[in-house]
Structures are given as C-alpha cells and as structure tokens.
Scaffold this motif. Structure first.
Motif, PDB file in Angstrom:
ATOM      1  N   THR A  24      26.852  37.629  40.467  1.00  0.00           N
ATOM      2  CA  THR A  24      28.061  37.208  40.948  1.00  0.00           C
ATOM      3  C   THR A  24      28.723  38.395  41.833  1.00  0.00           C
ATOM      4  O   THR A  24      29.500  38.109  42.828  1.00  0.00           O
ATOM      5  N   ARG A  28      29.237  35.982  44.768  1.00  0.00           N
ATOM      6  CA  ARG A  28      30.775  35.390  45.156  1.00  0.00           C
ATOM      7  C   ARG A  28      31.621  36.593  45.520  1.00  0.00           C
ATOM      8  O   ARG A  28      32.580  36.569  46.359  1.00  0.00           O
ATOM      9  N   THR A  31      30.745  37.156  49.365  1.00  0.00           N
ATOM     10  CA  THR A  31      31.547  35.882  49.844  1.00  0.00           C
ATOM     11  C   THR A  31      32.933  36.219  50.149  1.00  0.00           C
ATOM     12  O   THR A  31      33.363  35.877  51.375  1.00  0.00           O
ATOM     13  N   ARG A  32      33.551  36.599  49.020  1.00  0.00           N
ATOM     14  CA  ARG A  32      35.054  36.857  49.132  1.00  0.00           C
ATOM     15  C   ARG A  32      35.598  37.872  50.148  1.00  0.00           C
ATOM     16  O   ARG A  32      36.407  37.973  50.680  1.00  0.00           O
ATOM     17  N   ASP A  60      30.500  29.472  51.835  1.00  0.00           N
ATOM     18  CA  ASP A  60      30.636  28.786  50.449  1.00  0.00           C
ATOM     19  C   ASP A  60      30.067  27.392  50.407  1.00  0.00           C
ATOM     20  O   ASP A  60      29.591  26.930  49.381  1.00  0.00           O
ATOM     21  N   TYR A 122      22.664  31.679  42.355  1.00  0.00           N
ATOM     22  CA  TYR A 122      24.175  31.651  41.511  1.00  0.00           C
ATOM     23  C   TYR A 122      23.834  30.819  40.245  1.00  0.00           C
ATOM     24  O   TYR A 122      24.045  31.196  39.224  1.00  0.00           O
ATOM     25  N   SER A 148      32.286  38.927  39.560  1.00  0.00           N
ATOM     26  CA  SER A 148      33.108  38.630  40.901  1.00  0.00           C
ATOM     27  C   SER A 148      34.383  39.558  41.132  1.00  0.00           C
ATOM     28  O   SER A 148      34.413  39.892  42.312  1.00  0.00           O
ATOM     29  N   TYR A 384      28.491  22.713  41.040  1.00  0.00           N
ATOM     30  CA  TYR A 384      28.598  23.712  42.232  1.00  0.00           C
ATOM     31  C   TYR A 384      28.475  22.806  43.526  1.00  0.00           C
ATOM     32  O   TYR A 384      28.802  23.412  44.879  1.00  0.00           O
TER      33      TYR A 384
END
Length: 485
Positions: A24, A28, A31-32, A60, A122, A148, A384
């Motif tokens: 994560t 994630r 990605t953030r 995403d 993921y 995350s 997802y």
C-alpha cells in the motif's frame, strides 16, 4: 499439499500484513504523491488543469480497471508471481516517465504502465490478509491499509524535497527505484489452503446465488457419478464452476453502486488539495505538509477504526460504521470551499484523513462479509474495478469545472454530494432490508399457526404448531373420524 484449515489469525499472517503494508505504501501512497507533481507538470508542459489532471486519473483508473486481472493471476498462477511482475511494470513506468517530453508520454508511461503494475499488486495483497485472519480481520486490515497513510506522510515532503533538488525528472527516477520493493513484498505472500476455499457438491448446491439450472446439472452429476461415495469426502472447488456468482447477490449489487459514487467523490480531493491550498495563498511546503497531515491521520483512522470494529459491541455494526465514515468525508468536502487559510485547512486534513482511513479499512472487510472469504480475491478485483471509471472521470471533470468557473467550489461540492449519496444509498438499502424482514416475520407469524384440540376419553390434548394445508386437512379428517366413533 497443505491440508485445508481455518485462518490462523496470526503466525505468518503478520508477515502477510507487513507485506501488504509495504504494497500500500508503494502503490496508493505513491499515487497520492503524484498530485505533488501536478503544478510542476502544468508549468513545464504549459497545459490547463483538465489536461494535466488526466495523468493522475489514468494511474488510478488503470490500477482499478485491471484489478480483476491481478485477481485472475493470483487465483490461477500465484499471488507471489503477480505482485513481483506488477512491481517490475510499475518501476519501469516511473523510470520511463522521467524521460517524458509530453503529457501524452506521461499518459502512457506513468498512467497506463505504472497503473497496470499497481493493479497486479494491490488487490491480491489485500485478499491474502483476509485469508490469514478472521477474528482480528478488521485490525489486520487496519494495520495493512495504514501503509497508504504512513507512506503519504513520509513521501509527501520527501518528494517535494526531491523535486527541489533533482527536478521532477530525478524525483520520478528515484520513485521508480523505490517501487521495486514490491518484488520483495511479493516474496512474502506464502499461499494458504482454507476449508472455505473447498466445498463439497451438497454445500455448493445450498448456495442461494447459484442459478437453478446449474443446480440441476450438478444434481444429475451427483446422482449418476460412480464416484458418489467419494464426493462427501473430497473437496469440490466451486470457484472453478463460476468464480463470479457473487455478482448476482443483492447485497453485493448495492455495495457496487455505492462504491461508484464513493470513488467519484474521493478522488479529486487528493489531486486538487495542494493546488487549492496554493491558490488561497498557502506556501509550497505548507501545502505539502497538508498532504502529510492527511496521511498520518489516515494511519490513525486505519488502525483505530479497524480495532474498534473488531470489538464485540461494534462488530455487528460494521455496515453502519462504513457508511458513517463515507458520509463524514462527504461533509468535509462540502465545507472545504470556505476554508481559505492554512490554520483552517489543517483541521480539514485531520478530519478528512481520519474518516478516509476508516472507510478504506472497512471496504475489504465489508466485501468479505458479503461474499465470504473464499471469493474475496475475485470480489475485491470487481470492487476495485468499479473504482476505475470514477477515478478516470472525476479529476478531469473537476478540472474542467475549475477552468470554467474560476474556482474550486463547484468541484468540491460535487465530490461532497457524491459521497453523501453513496452513504445514503447504503442506509436506505439496509432500512429496506430490515422492513422487508419484519414484514416477512409478521406474515409467518399470522399464517398457518393454529391450535388443534382433541379428546381421548377424559383427557384433552392441545398442540400449537406451524402446519401447512395438507397437515390441516389430514388432522381435520382424522378428528372427524375419531368423533364419529
């Protein structure tokens, strides 16, 4: 071959949690942190909000759109192979992105290739945690999903520092090397055989969501097969018959529709929080710090909500805990346009981050409660997958609203109402189910419940029971014949 057993709720399971925790972070959290590159990409390529936002959207979208592919590889090849392959693809995409000369280049390398790699990692990693835990499932997911938040807290200022020291190209190159740690995470995912993964034919026939035609075919095979004596003792993996039968379950359908609106509402905020903070006069370091706050509070939400919903008093109310967390995030988005200074944005990051971590933890838990542990990997792939279209569409739509209206108000209001609708839909569905159940109970209590009295000499006998029409007719005939005697 390992003998099927129940979830160990510990042991190597904690290594699986550690592996999922790292997954994560590398997926994630990275990605953030792409939102921190937003201003750099916009300035370097000279593009508007909408076109630049497609980068984050494609990452995403590809991650969620290809989630069923990750589940497929995990189920039919190996979870370890899938995660290692995903790590190689994601790292390659980030490294190639450091040489980008246009936004279209970033769409392909950072968007599609990196997103595909994240997809292979993921959902299989999250599903493995569900296979190793039962009693402490929510806590295990809370710890695993907190990666995350921790990753965002650590990576946000680090990425900003890397951009200042090495430019955005150097920062992407370093992130590409960091994401290779997904291969290490994949090596930790030791497979396990569970009793729930294998069912005998009679148990398969008892499933409510199995189509009647398939039941009839299985009954014929069960009757005609010369191996009938072996069937009660041998396992029949009903996933091989049809892995996606859970799609017919009403509970899963409602959850799926709710996820669509929830995903639409949550995605734009991670893209536009930093640009919005900069637009109201917050410095670059303070804007990055807002993402760090959101990340660290996300951790607290992951772990505390996971621990709380494992308690006996709340374990039966996970459904309402989930919809409450989604609704609170929606309310935060509605209030965001009036928060136009750093001291006001800090409480927002606290609140939104906490409830974001809360409902993210409960998504796999709720999915497991609806479809069961044996189908969790496939079901998470679908859940997802449903994030894909909202993740793809919502940031560009929000960017178009910003370009058109000249402010972020319309974008944040749309996000807030979308998440509140997602929560309200689940609430109404549960209330409708409860009303239907009460109605059925009242009907069953008023029908076919009669008292029959007969005598045998001087002794009177009374029986009260639920009887069908044939039983009533039989007793009536029997009573008349007895009285004629």
């Amino acid at each position: 071959r390992a003998r099927p057993s129940g979830p160990p709720d510990g042991g190597w399971g904690w290594m699986i949690v550690a592996g999922c925790f790292l997954v994560t972070i590398c997926t994630r959290a990275v990605t953030r942190c792409i939102s921190i590159f937003f201003v750099e990409f916009q300035a370097y390529f000279g593009q508007d909000y909408a076109r630049t936002a497609w980068i984050h959207s494609i990452v995403d979208c590809a991650t969620m759109l290809c989630a069923p592919l990750g589940s497929l590889i995990s189920n039919h090849v190996s979870c370890q192979v899938g995660i290692m392959l995903g790590g190689l693809l994601a790292s390659t995409g980030l490294i190639l992105s450091s040489f980008a000369t246009s936004l279209e280049h970033l769409y392909l390398s950072l968007g599609i290739l990196t997103g595909l790699g994240f997809a292979l990692c993921y959902s299989p990693a999250i599903a493995m945690v569900g296979k190793y835990f039962n009693k402490r499932k929510a806590l295990a997911y809370g710890i695993a999903m907190s990666g995350s938040g921790i990753g965002t807290f650590i990576l946000a200022p680090v990425v900003q520092l890397l951009i200042e020291q090495f430019s955005w190209r150097g920062a992407l190159l370093i992130l590409g090397g960091f994401v290779l740690n997904l291969c290490v995470c994949g090596a930790l995912m030791r497979p396990i055989s569970l009793k729930e993964d294998c069912k005998t034919a009679p148990e398969f026939l008892e499933q409510d969501y199995v189509p009647e035609t398939e039941k009839q075919d299985l009954k014929r095979m069960f009757i005609c097969s010369p191996l009938i004596k072996l069937w009660p003792h041998e396992c029949l993996c009903y996933c091989s018959w049809k892995e996606y039968d859970f799609l017919l379950m009403p509970g899963f359908m409602v959850l799926a529709v709710s996820v669509l609106f929830m995903a639409y509402g949550c995605s734009p905020l991670f893209v536009y929080l930093v640009p919005y903070a900069l637009s109201v006069g917050v410095s670059h370091h303070q804007a990055a710090f807002l993402m760090s706050i959101l990340g660290v509070i996300d951790i607290i939400g992951n772990i505390t909500f996971g621990w709380l919903t494992d308690r006996r008093c709340l374990k039966k109310h996970r459904y309402f805990c989930y919809l409450f967390a989604v609704g609170m995030d929606g309310l935060c988005c509605l209030f965001l346009p009036v928060l136009q200074s750093f001291p006001l944005l800090v409480p927002f990051s606290f609140t939104f981050g906490y409830f974001d971590g809360a409902y993210v933890t409960l998504i796999p838990v709720m999915t497991a409660d609806v479809v069961g542990t044996s189908l969790l990997s496939s079901a998470l792939g679908v859940v997802y997958f449903l994030h894909a279209v909202p993740y793809l569409v919502s940031p560009p739509v929000a960017g178009w609203l910003v370009d058109t209206t000249g402010s972020y108000t319309a974008s944040f209001l749309l996000c807030g109402f979308s998440m509140i609708f997602s929560s309200a839909l689940l609430c109404f569905a549960r209330l409708a189910k409860k009303i239907k159940r009460m109605h059925l109970r009242s009907l069953s209590g008023n029908t076919a419940l009669k008292q029959h009295i007969w005598t045998n000499g001087a002794i009177a006998y009374s029986v009260t029971a639920e009887l069908d029409q044939k039983d009533v007719e039989f007793l009536a005939v029997d009573t008349n014949s007895f009285s004629n005697r």
